[in-house]
Design a protein around this motif. Structure first.
Motif, short mmCIF file in Angstrom:
data_model
loop_
_atom_site.label_atom_id
_atom_site.label_comp_id
_atom_site.label_asym_id
_atom_site.label_seq_id
_atom_site.Cartn_x
_atom_site.Cartn_y
_atom_site.Cartn_z
N ALA A 122 -6.05 3.86 -0.58
CA ALA A 122 -5.51 2.84 -0.55
C ALA A 122 -6.13 1.49 0.00
O ALA A 122 -5.88 1.79 0.83
CB ALA A 122 -3.65 2.15 -0.31
N THR A 123 -6.78 0.72 -0.88
CA THR A 123 -7.98 -0.20 0.09
C THR A 123 -8.48 -0.88 -1.09
O THR A 123 -8.12 -0.97 -2.25
CB THR A 123 -9.10 0.73 0.54
OG1 THR A 123 -9.71 -0.22 1.13
CG2 THR A 123 -9.70 1.40 -0.12
N TRP A 158 0.57 -1.12 0.04
CA TRP A 158 -0.03 -0.14 0.06
C TRP A 158 0.61 0.81 0.09
O TRP A 158 0.37 1.97 -0.55
CB TRP A 158 -0.92 -0.08 1.26
CG TRP A 158 -1.71 -1.22 1.26
CD1 TRP A 158 -2.27 -2.52 1.98
CD2 TRP A 158 -3.01 -1.50 0.01
NE1 TRP A 158 -3.13 -2.91 1.59
CE2 TRP A 158 -3.71 -3.11 0.51
CE3 TRP A 158 -3.29 -1.21 -1.04
CZ2 TRP A 158 -4.55 -2.96 -0.29
CZ3 TRP A 158 -3.98 -1.43 -1.98
CH2 TRP A 158 -4.61 -2.37 -1.50
N THR A 160 2.09 1.96 -3.64
CA THR A 160 0.67 2.16 -4.15
C THR A 160 0.24 3.71 -3.79
O THR A 160 0.12 4.69 -5.14
CB THR A 160 -0.27 0.91 -3.72
OG1 THR A 160 -0.01 -0.11 -4.14
CG2 THR A 160 -1.72 1.20 -4.59
N ALA A 210 -2.43 -1.84 -8.50
CA ALA A 210 -1.63 -1.65 -6.65
C ALA A 210 -0.51 -2.23 -7.03
O ALA A 210 -0.39 -3.52 -8.00
CB ALA A 210 -2.46 -2.30 -5.28
#
Length: 346
Positions: A108-109, A4, A7, A196
């Motif tokens: 970010a998920t 993450w 990303t 990602a």
């Protein structure tokens, strides 16, 4: 597993050089608006003065500092055993306070909420009606955050850490869901992407409260005597209301073709099925077109198909589709499927 930090750092205009004169906050999040933890709380980024070399060195140092803090936040253990992206967005908007100027939230998920109005544990990941109902439910419940005047980026949607990965149509559905939620929340712009960065998985301590799992519909198989029925969800094979196979469908059909070959069949038939929405005739036409698409794909893989049929909603696999007048979208998605019936020698 998703990286993450990398990303986030790859998102446009997130280099520290673009933040000069602004304030920055960084947080991890889990199950509620109240549990968002601000590792960096409204830090002012002063403009860098001096020659180009000095500026470059300062920006490099800030970038390294930011990456270090992001990785610290990403490594923190969750305080509760669930995930609420809406809560994170609401807390992020609170962070702006009454300040004027450009506002931007980047999250970010994987987008897999398992609590509240956007709980996806029973989702079918297929169809615009399901998205519309979820957005309406969140709006009526008061859980939809106020993102007025805010630019929103959601990155990494659908990128899970282990477990079953979504198909391309399922990822497209999930991306559309979050774009719809973002728009309904009044954001000035919404950019939702599935990409990602990744890194090798490593051993980490288990959370004290494991999260309820969001499960994507997948291929199923059942046997009865000489007959084996392979059921493929519509969301694995097709985009909404389409009969053309998606790119990810071909991987699933490769596996199905190998399974059929292993069974050494004497007969293979295919039937398409839809849910109860729309007219009976349109449902039958769509399901027949989908069955024919699967037949063509299996023929290319050396499987001879004896016949294809298209049904509407007259042979449901999951019932009921409505509870007290409200649609059960998971049941509807279960009924949108293609079944391959394989008969073997006795």
């Amino acid at each position: 597993m998703p990286d993450w930090t990398s990303t986030l750092l790859s998102v446009r205009e997130l280099a520290p050089s673009a933040w000069e004169g602004n304030t920055v906050s960084v947080a991890g999040f889990d199950g509620t608006r109240a549990t968002v933890s601000w590792g960096v709380d409204r830090a002012y980024v002063a403009p860098v003065k001096g020659n180009d070399t000095l500026k470059k060195d300062m920006w490099s140092g800030r970038s390294s500092c930011l990456e270090q803090r992001l990785r610290q936040v990403a490594a923190e253990m969750p305080s509760v055993g669930r995930t609420d992206v809406l809560g994170a967005l609401a807390a992020a908007h609170d962070q702006f306070g009454s300040q004027d100027g450009r506002r931007r939230i980047v999250v970010a998920t994987d987008g897999l909420v398992n609590t509240g109005c956007a709980d996806l544990r029973g989702a079918g990941f297929d169809g615009a009606a399901e998205i519309k109902a979820m957005v309406q439910r969140c709006s009526e419940s008061g859980e939809l955050p106020d993102l007025s005047g805010t630019e929103v980026n959601l990155v990494g949607i659908g990128r899970t850490a282990g477990g079953t990965a979504p198909s391309s149509p399922q990822t497209a559905w999930l991306t559309t869901l979050w774009a719809s939620i973002c728009e309904a929340a009044g954001a000035s712009s919404c950019e939702v992407t599935a990409g990602a960065r990744v890194r090798p998985a490593e051993k980490t301590p288990q959370a004290a409260k494991p999260e309820p799992e969001v499960v994507f519909p997948a291929v199923a198989e059942r046997r009865s005597g000489r007959n084996t029925t392979i059921s493929l969800p519509g969301s694995v094979l097709f985009a909404t209301d389409r009969a053309e196979l998606s790119r990810s469908a071909h991987s699933a059909l490769d596996d199905v073709a190998r399974r059929i070959t292993d069974l050494d069949p004497i007969s293979v038939t295919i039937s398409g099925h839809t849910d109860s929405r729309g007219s009976e005739e349109s449902g039958r036409q769509l399901s027949l077109a989908r069955a024919k698409s699967v037949r063509s794909a299996l023929s290319e893989r050396g499987i001879t198909v004896k016949s294809v049929r298209g049904y509407s909603d007259d042979r449901p696999s999951c019932t009921p589709e409505y509870h007290d007048g409200r649609p059960d979208h998971a049941a509807m998605a279960c009924n949108r499927r293609v079944e391959i019936a394989v008969t073997v020698r006795g």
